[in-house]
Motif scaffolding. Sequence first.
Motif, PDB file in Angstrom:
ATOM      1  N   GLY A 594       4.548   0.866  -6.835  1.00 35.83           N
ATOM      2  CA  GLY A 594       2.585   0.882  -7.099  1.00 35.83           C
ATOM      3  C   GLY A 594       1.313   0.365  -6.066  1.00 35.83           C
ATOM      4  O   GLY A 594       0.257   0.369  -6.101  1.00 35.83           O
ATOM      5  N   GLU A 595       1.671  -0.105  -4.739  1.00 35.12           N
ATOM      6  CA  GLU A 595       0.844   0.203  -3.643  1.00 35.12           C
ATOM      7  C   GLU A 595       1.765   0.895  -2.443  1.00 35.12           C
ATOM      8  O   GLU A 595       2.859   1.476  -2.614  1.00 35.12           O
ATOM      9  N   ILE A 596       0.482   1.348  -1.933  1.00 37.78           N
ATOM     10  CA  ILE A 596       0.498   2.125  -0.252  1.00 37.78           C
ATOM     11  C   ILE A 596       1.199   1.536   0.414  1.00 37.78           C
ATOM     12  O   ILE A 596      -0.017   0.418   0.605  1.00 37.78           O
ATOM     13  N   ILE A 597       2.148   1.672   0.573  1.00 42.72           N
ATOM     14  CA  ILE A 597       2.829   0.983   1.923  1.00 42.72           C
ATOM     15  C   ILE A 597       2.823   1.845   3.466  1.00 42.72           C
ATOM     16  O   ILE A 597       2.539   0.539   4.117  1.00 42.72           O
ATOM     17  N   GLU A 598       2.797   2.432   3.285  1.00 37.66           N
ATOM     18  CA  GLU A 598       2.173   2.898   4.575  1.00 37.66           C
ATOM     19  C   GLU A 598       1.724   4.808   4.472  1.00 37.66           C
ATOM     20  O   GLU A 598       1.643   5.116   3.306  1.00 37.66           O
TER      21      GLU A 598
END
Length: 623
Positions: A594-598
Amino acid sequence: MPGPRKQSFAKPKNAKGTFRRILKYFKPYRGQLVLVLIGLLASVAANIAGTYMLRPIINEYIIPWIGNENPDFTGLIGQLAVMAAVYTIGILGTFMYNRLMINVSTGTLLKLRLEMFTKMQTLPISYFDGRTHGEIMSTYTNDTDVMREMISQGLPSFISSAVRIVGVFTMMIVLNPILTGIAILMLVIMMLITKTIAGRSGRFFKARQDSVGKVNGYIEEMIEGQKVVKVFCHEQAVNSRFDELNETLRRNTAAASTLASIMGPIMNNLSHVTYAIIAASGGLLGVAGIIDIGTLGAFLQYTRSFSMPVAEISQQANNVLSALAGAERIFALLDEKAEEDEGDIVMVNARVNEKGELEECSERTEIWAWKKPTGELIRVRGDVRFEGVTFSYDGKVDVLKNVSLYAKPGQKIAFVGSTGAGKTTITNLINRFYDIQSGRITYDGIPIRQIKKASLRGSLGMVLQDTHLFTGTVRENIRYGRLDATDEEIVSAAKLANAHYFISHLPEGYDTVLTADGANLSQGQRQLIAIARAAVADPPVLILDEATSSIDTRTESLIEKGMDSLMKDRTVFVIAHRLSTVRNSDAIMVLEHGEIIERGNHDELIKQQGKYYQLYMGMFELS
Ligand SMILES: Nc1ncnc2c1ncn2[C@@H]1O[C@H](COP(=O)(O)OP(=O)(O)OP(=O)(O)O)[C@@H](O)[C@H]1O
Ligand SMILES: [Mg+2]
């Protein structure tokens, strides 16, 4: 083996309120209901009067014949003719009110079903997440059916029984108060018994309806999952689970019917006892000279006909109870909170006039504008931004955490990430299948909440992760994207999606009828049609959720060519499992939990040597 989800049937907590609400549906039938009442009263009155006529017939005609050698039948025949006429009026009245009640019940049900269906179209996706189709279907079929029965039979018989009881009692008091006292005593006993039984069986009726819903839900789920059941050889397990549910249904039905059916014989026997007691007491009164034979004859006849309506009322009490429970479920559906649509900005066709200004027009121009209530026009460009969006399906677990991203007009944004990372969820938020809890999503600078949902969704062409096709021809299915598309436009959309080739090889070409959900096509073919359907809509923004996952590499490269022209000048969100699709995106968002990591383009992400790099190096499939 997934069982059906827990049913949440409302108990008829508010019988009175529910009943009042049903009455509201009778308003348009006010005139007919007056006639129903007249017919009903005529039928009851005829019955009571017919019975009363026994008294003069016995006293004035039959008794004088005793010992008479030349009896005169003419008077009697006249009396019998009157009696026949009275009963005929009663029969006509009965026929009239029954026929009219059919109008009322079918008409009311027609309206209710329409309201339910219309309401269903306004419900948010989350409503369907929490229920099986079987449960919802059961409201349409079972609950409406018990309600129809109650309206067409239960209510009239309830009212006619009540009126009959009052009428018969009046006549009984007039005929003989002492015998009436005895009859009342017996009636009280009967009522007490009825109340006990009806109360219990009401509970079982509710349990029965509940079981019907569960059985339906299970059947429906197993039909949908038939292939999975077979693949894992779960037929046995499925059967035994069904056996359990089926048995519960049988038990509940048996319990409900047993109590209901005990009632009949008990009432019958009690009424025989009543009859005997009254006959004996009447005989004694006759010997004492207090009552004449004609009166006693009529009175006994009334005694017979008063226990019937009492039994009927108790019988109908059951039906009314279960109908009210059903009605509450229907009303619960009608009272479900509709999808919120507070937006007042709509999308309109527009053109640029000589002065270079945007103006609204009616024809399709490939230019769209957002129209504010003030009349101000803003060109639709396809600029979509997420600012600190946090979202949870159930209000507990955050599926998206503080997601920020932007898609500039005409950009192609790809989402990659493990399964369950939240890719589909992001697209579900853009078209407002679900509303976010915090953060902001804007579209051309307008918060999407301010845009009317129909316009918002109309501006987005979507190919959903699970394709759904409707029963109908291939052509009709593609036209679903835009109802006024011409046949030529449909063919060119199909060509764009590279679906034209396989469609023209179908037995009937574009007129091939697809069965439910396109079961007679391959998965890839279904997706191609879904893409053509999105293409024919020709929207400013496209969202493709793993649209290419079921398509072979050769077809995929064909599609990509088509897609490129489809994607030109549009903002595109694409969720893809294949690197080839992802690689030439303007920006790639790598999602994890659920997170944009790149984020970045292909080359940048490869340089970063992070998750994307791993995915790229590790395998060709990105899921
Ligand atoms: N309707 C729903 N109700 C509750 N939770 C849901 C619902 N749909 C998805 N989820 C949950 O949200 C999370 C993200 O799901 P999502 O469908 O967005 O994943 P995804 O990245 O599209 O995965 P995939 O690549 O498998 O399609 C998952 O943990 C999933 O369990
Ligand atoms: Mg998904």
